[in-house]
Design a protein around this motif. Sequence first.
Motif, PDB file in Angstrom:
ATOM      1  N   PRO A 166       0.820  -1.212   0.000  1.00  0.00           N
ATOM      2  CA  PRO A 166       0.000   0.000   0.000  1.00  0.00           C
ATOM      3  C   PRO A 166       0.857   1.267   0.000  1.00  0.00           C
ATOM      4  N   ASN A 167       0.239   2.403  -0.233  1.00  0.00           N
ATOM      5  CA  ASN A 167       0.946   3.682  -0.207  1.00  0.00           C
ATOM      6  C   ASN A 167       1.670   3.855   1.124  1.00  0.00           C
ATOM      7  N   GLY A 168       2.907   4.310   1.039  1.00  0.00           N
ATOM      8  CA  GLY A 168       3.657   4.553   2.269  1.00  0.00           C
ATOM      9  C   GLY A 168       4.259   3.296   2.859  1.00  0.00           C
TER      10      GLY A 168
ATOM     11  N   PHE B 160      12.667   6.572 -11.726  1.00  0.00           N
ATOM     12  CA  PHE B 160      12.094   7.231 -10.554  1.00  0.00           C
ATOM     13  C   PHE B 160      10.573   7.259 -10.657  1.00  0.00           C
ATOM     14  N   GLN B 161       9.946   7.151  -9.505  1.00  0.00           N
ATOM     15  CA  GLN B 161       8.486   7.219  -9.465  1.00  0.00           C
ATOM     16  C   GLN B 161       8.016   8.593  -9.961  1.00  0.00           C
ATOM     17  N   ILE B 162       8.701   9.634  -9.480  1.00  0.00           N
ATOM     18  CA  ILE B 162       8.418  10.980  -9.975  1.00  0.00           C
ATOM     19  C   ILE B 162       9.413  11.251 -11.087  1.00  0.00           C
TER      20      ILE B 162
ATOM     21  N   GLY C 147       6.897   1.880   2.023  1.00  0.00           N
ATOM     22  CA  GLY C 147       8.360   1.975   2.065  1.00  0.00           C
ATOM     23  C   GLY C 147       9.028   1.427   0.817  1.00  0.00           C
ATOM     24  N   LYS C 148       8.261   1.202  -0.247  1.00  0.00           N
ATOM     25  CA  LYS C 148       8.815   0.596  -1.463  1.00  0.00           C
ATOM     26  C   LYS C 148       9.857   1.513  -2.107  1.00  0.00           C
ATOM     27  N   THR C 149       9.477   2.783  -2.300  1.00  0.00           N
ATOM     28  CA  THR C 149      10.403   3.722  -2.926  1.00  0.00           C
ATOM     29  C   THR C 149      11.631   3.926  -2.051  1.00  0.00           C
ATOM     30  N   THR C 150      11.418   4.033  -0.755  1.00  0.00           N
ATOM     31  CA  THR C 150      12.543   4.219   0.162  1.00  0.00           C
ATOM     32  C   THR C 150      13.496   3.028   0.082  1.00  0.00           C
ATOM     33  N   LEU C 151      12.935   1.836  -0.021  1.00  0.00           N
ATOM     34  CA  LEU C 151      13.771   0.642  -0.176  1.00  0.00           C
ATOM     35  C   LEU C 151      14.626   0.741  -1.447  1.00  0.00           C
TER      36      LEU C 151
HETATM   37  N1  ATP Z   1      12.595  12.013   2.741  1.00  0.00           N
HETATM   38  C1  ATP Z   1      11.652  11.599   3.626  1.00  0.00           C
HETATM   39  N2  ATP Z   1      11.574  12.186   4.836  1.00  0.00           N
HETATM   40  C2  ATP Z   1      10.668  11.778   5.731  1.00  0.00           C
HETATM   41  N3  ATP Z   1       9.774  10.794   5.522  1.00  0.00           N
HETATM   42  C3  ATP Z   1       9.812  10.174   4.336  1.00  0.00           C
HETATM   43  C4  ATP Z   1      10.747  10.549   3.320  1.00  0.00           C
HETATM   44  N4  ATP Z   1      10.548   9.756   2.236  1.00  0.00           N
HETATM   45  C5  ATP Z   1       9.529   8.928   2.564  1.00  0.00           C
HETATM   46  N5  ATP Z   1       9.076   9.171   3.811  1.00  0.00           N
HETATM   47  C6  ATP Z   1       8.016   8.437   4.487  1.00  0.00           C
HETATM   48  O1  ATP Z   1       8.374   7.088   4.506  1.00  0.00           O
HETATM   49  C7  ATP Z   1       7.245   6.266   4.263  1.00  0.00           C
HETATM   50  C8  ATP Z   1       7.484   5.368   3.080  1.00  0.00           C
HETATM   51  O2  ATP Z   1       7.512   6.175   1.906  1.00  0.00           O
HETATM   52  P1  ATP Z   1       7.765   5.571   0.466  1.00  0.00           P
HETATM   53  O3  ATP Z   1       7.782   6.696  -0.490  1.00  0.00           O
HETATM   54  O4  ATP Z   1       8.945   4.700   0.507  1.00  0.00           O
HETATM   55  O5  ATP Z   1       6.483   4.695   0.249  1.00  0.00           O
HETATM   56  P2  ATP Z   1       5.989   3.909  -1.045  1.00  0.00           P
HETATM   57  O6  ATP Z   1       5.748   2.515  -0.635  1.00  0.00           O
HETATM   58  O7  ATP Z   1       6.896   4.146  -2.177  1.00  0.00           O
HETATM   59  O8  ATP Z   1       4.587   4.613  -1.299  1.00  0.00           O
HETATM   60  P3  ATP Z   1       3.843   4.973  -2.660  1.00  0.00           P
HETATM   61  O9  ATP Z   1       3.131   3.749  -3.082  1.00  0.00           O
HETATM   62  O10 ATP Z   1       2.900   6.046  -2.279  1.00  0.00           O
HETATM   63  O11 ATP Z   1       4.857   5.418  -3.631  1.00  0.00           O
HETATM   64  C9  ATP Z   1       6.053   7.183   4.099  1.00  0.00           C
HETATM   65  O12 ATP Z   1       5.381   7.271   5.328  1.00  0.00           O
HETATM   66  C10 ATP Z   1       6.684   8.506   3.748  1.00  0.00           C
HETATM   67  O13 ATP Z   1       5.907   9.562   4.211  1.00  0.00           O
END
Ligand code: ATP
Lengths: 317, 248
Positions: free
Chosen positions: B39-41, B86-88, B43-47
Amino acid sequence: MDHARIVFGLVALAAALALPYYAGPFWTGLATQMLIFGLLALSVDLLLGHAGLFSLTHASFFAVSAYTVAILQVRYGVSTALAAPAGICAGTLLALVFGLAVRTRGVYFILITIAFGFVVWGVAHRWSSFTGGDNGVTNVPFPALGGLAVTSHTQYYYLVLAAVVACGLGYRVLIRSPFGLGLRGIKASESRMRSLGFRTGLHLYAAFVLSGALASFAGVLYVYYNKFVNPVAASFPISVEAALMAIIGGTGTIIGPFIGSGIVLGLRNWVSSFFELHLAVMGAVFIAAVLWAPDGLVGLAGRLRARMERAKEAGRP
Amino acid sequence: MSAAALEVSALAKVFGGLAAVNGVELTVPAGERRVLIGPNGAGKTTLFHCITGTLAPSSGTIALFGRDVTRLPEHRRTALGMGRTFQITNVFPELTMAENLALAILGTDRRKWVMHRSLAAFAAVRRQALEGLERVGLAGRADEPVKRVSYGERRQLELALALNTSPKVLFLDEPCAGLSPAERQRISRMIAGLPRDITLLMIEHDMDVALGLADRVTVLHQGRVILEGTPDEVRANSEVRDVYFGHA
Ligand SMILES: Nc1ncnc2c1ncn2[C@@H]1O[C@H](COP(=O)(O)OP(=O)(O)OP(=O)(O)O)[C@@H](O)[C@H]1O
Ligand SMILES: [Mg+2]
């Protein structure tokens, strides 16, 4: 379109070559300064217009180079053949150190370069036993290479013109090279450049050093024209003016910094009778440029031409 | 046994108090196509950011073909074979399409340091750039500035940039985000047609695209891997249905 450019270039070159004959010594002197400061502005614009870094320390390289030449020639009687390269080396060495500023970005980069600039100005100002303090170093001769010596301001104008044209051609190759494209990539998106495999910090550092070397060369041309150098050459307003010239003329172009240099020096000359107003006028010019010609006069000219062409298209039945 | 293309262990990334990635273990064998959902948030992109070096992880290790790359800067990881989108959308709007591609080609090439010759003199780079554009269906737009092309074309360019760094392991972060159904189909077909020797990790929200393409699927939730399995296993799992499809 490229034809128009070549014609324009040739006409400008012919006008520049004939200048001393129709314009007299005053304007020839002003044109020499315009070329020298245009070159300084061009060096600033390698960072500003291509890499997106706003440096406010380029007067440092300009001045260190000028001081080196002046001190070597006047105090130690060193020949131009050694003094001029030594000036460029000294300025470039300083750029190797100040280039560490590329570890920062944005406003921090601007602030740290301002601080660097003040250090150099302070040294020029306070270390009077070496730099001559406020008086600086005077009586710098015209350059001489072996039996070939410059003996007049007109001759020196031609020397500067040749040097500037050569620099302009070299600069053109640089900004069109893979390295130059890399700089524009960093300006547009540094994060993407990193993920494409670019070591962006090193790329910017290399650009900073090259830019410092060019500013140093401008410093050499300056000191032989001016005949003296004092702390004003290292001062903050010189760095600001150099950036202003690039912005007014058009960043990211080659001709822009020279046009900007002509405008700034012309204006300064014109308002010098009421000197107090000089900075105010510069400020007004800067604001006008940002409001109405954010990409400089070169950009403004391009947009006007595009508009005229569109109007012509629209007028066609 | 040869090393996996990617081996992530105990990876964590903490933002302030929030553990966006929280002890992720992930092993992807060479040649596999792995889709990450969550789901959104989640942590996929962060990973992805931590793996490719865009962000430094708080703890944990990352190995690429058995080599520890945890402390390597991003550009070194790219040189070793990581490529990403990149996602964006993250392209160079001021440059032309061909110049964008040229940067992707030069990034992992020593010629990026050449200062004394115009790029126009490198016919091979130009040819490769045109081929790269053609490959993602952008032939004929080579000299168009990117700021004048459509969003869909920029997404295609985004993919082309990643493909032209000669990646061995490719990370695609929602390549179809924001595209029309037709464009979506085109891009997913393009991805499906990639050579099998490129190991692929893809984040994808569209379950049909995801499950159609994946050899295996990893489900992320609140920074943790909650499930890993074949598309069928994931589809059948009730926990995934709860967190991913919500109340559906
Ligand atoms: N640079 C940052 N500083 C602080 N919090 C962050 C930062 N980047 C991401 N987050 C937080 O970390 C969590 C994971 O974000 P991430 O972007 O990795 O999710 P995601 O799985 O890619 O979501 P989506 O499907 O919306 O792209 C979210 O709660 C987001 O708000
Ligand atoms: Mg995401």
